[in-house]
Write a protein that holds these residues in place. Sequence first.
Motif, mmCIF file in Angstrom:
data_model
loop_
_atom_site.group_PDB
_atom_site.id
_atom_site.type_symbol
_atom_site.label_atom_id
_atom_site.label_comp_id
_atom_site.label_asym_id
_atom_site.label_seq_id
_atom_site.Cartn_x
_atom_site.Cartn_y
_atom_site.Cartn_z
ATOM 1 N N SER A 181 0.816 -1.218 0.000
ATOM 2 C CA SER A 181 0.000 0.000 0.000
ATOM 3 C C SER A 181 0.850 1.267 0.000
ATOM 4 C CB SER A 181 -0.947 -0.002 1.200
ATOM 5 O OG SER A 181 -0.221 -0.075 2.423
ATOM 6 N N TRP A 240 1.740 2.113 -3.441
ATOM 7 C CA TRP A 240 0.571 2.220 -4.306
ATOM 8 C C TRP A 240 0.234 0.933 -5.047
ATOM 9 C CZ3 TRP A 240 -1.408 6.193 -2.201
ATOM 10 C CH2 TRP A 240 -0.620 7.290 -1.838
ATOM 11 N N THR A 278 -2.086 -2.410 -4.576
ATOM 12 C CA THR A 278 -3.165 -2.935 -3.756
ATOM 13 C C THR A 278 -3.075 -4.453 -3.650
ATOM 14 O OG1 THR A 278 -4.706 -3.262 -5.607
ATOM 15 C CG2 THR A 278 -4.647 -1.067 -4.579
ATOM 16 N N ASP A 279 -3.771 -5.006 -2.680
ATOM 17 C CA ASP A 279 -3.831 -6.464 -2.559
ATOM 18 C C ASP A 279 -4.402 -7.089 -3.830
ATOM 19 O OD1 ASP A 279 -2.833 -6.214 -0.015
ATOM 20 O OD2 ASP A 279 -4.761 -6.539 1.002
#
Length: 371
Positions: free
Chosen positions: A44, A47, A49-50
């Motif tokens: 995160s 930048w 995401t999962d």
Amino acid sequence: MATVTVGAVRERAPGERRVALVPEAVTLLRRAGIDVLVETGAGSGAWFTDADYTAVGATVVPPDELYARADAVLCVGPPDDDAAEALRPGQTLIGLLEPLRHPALVEELTGRGVRTVSLDLLPRTLSRAQSMDALTSQASVAGYKAALLAADSYDRFFPILTTAAGTMRPAQVLVLGAGVAGLQAIATARRLGGVVTAYDVRPESRGEVESLGARFLDIQRPPGTGSGAGAGGYARELTEEEQQGQRNALDTHIARSDVVITTAQVPGRKPPLLVSAAVVERMKSGSVVIDLAASELGGNVEGSEADKTIVLDNGVTVVGAGRLPSAMATAASTAYARNLVALLRHLVRDGELVLDPADEITAALTGGGLS
């Protein structure tokens, strides 16, 4: 056939935004037959995401599951106490572990049967390991960002500018240290239009400095003083007498510069003091000093503080910029992840993570700490 599983953890150090693996790297590792776990929220800060990780085949898991399943745990900086405690015997920890600064941590881990692989032990003279050289990749980011930070902090123009209101002279930039970070700072400051001069204790760096369009600063070394070149592509640690002589010779050049960027570091040791408080007081109001070596060990600039910007009474801005790779977390993480991919491709053989003490690269990275 057995499959190696690696897990990228979320960094917990204050201000650290980088992540050990980016989605691009996950794709490359899976092509090499390596399974990838990523701790929830690990990317995160950079930048990612999962969902970005799951889209390329990684499994996003909570930390407990990652430590339970991973054969190798991948990190950027040294683990905190909780993370170190979670590591189990037979597991391998891979990252910039700074064993010269944290010998007790490495000793404790290896004593528990955790194998440690520290990328900051890789000698830069190993040409076949250049793709794994994380110190170089992160220093490149730091040097680039240092020049941008200097330009942003400087209240005048970097390039010469001719306008209807008259001509603005270019900034006079002095870069101390012509290693990877220094050379990148030189190149970036030149692109921004600054007039750049650079100095390094290694005379052989002159050619690299001049190839970037900067001037190499010649200073007279005291009689009997040898070259500052050290082992592994680094500068050696100067004696106190040599450091004092160097400071005396540099003072005049520092005082008349608009921007000074210092990059000199000695692995695992206190950085050399290059800029005294007295010479900073002699600099013009509005001048900027960027100390890339600033850390809890000290810095190249007397009075600089890690991760702090100080505006002195004489109007000189001193920036302790020891975490610049984290300030460009996306680029720095991408470069670092590519270093890890190259390393894992070297270490994983026939579905096993092999730390062969007879291998030159492995022997360097483990520092003799094989379990």
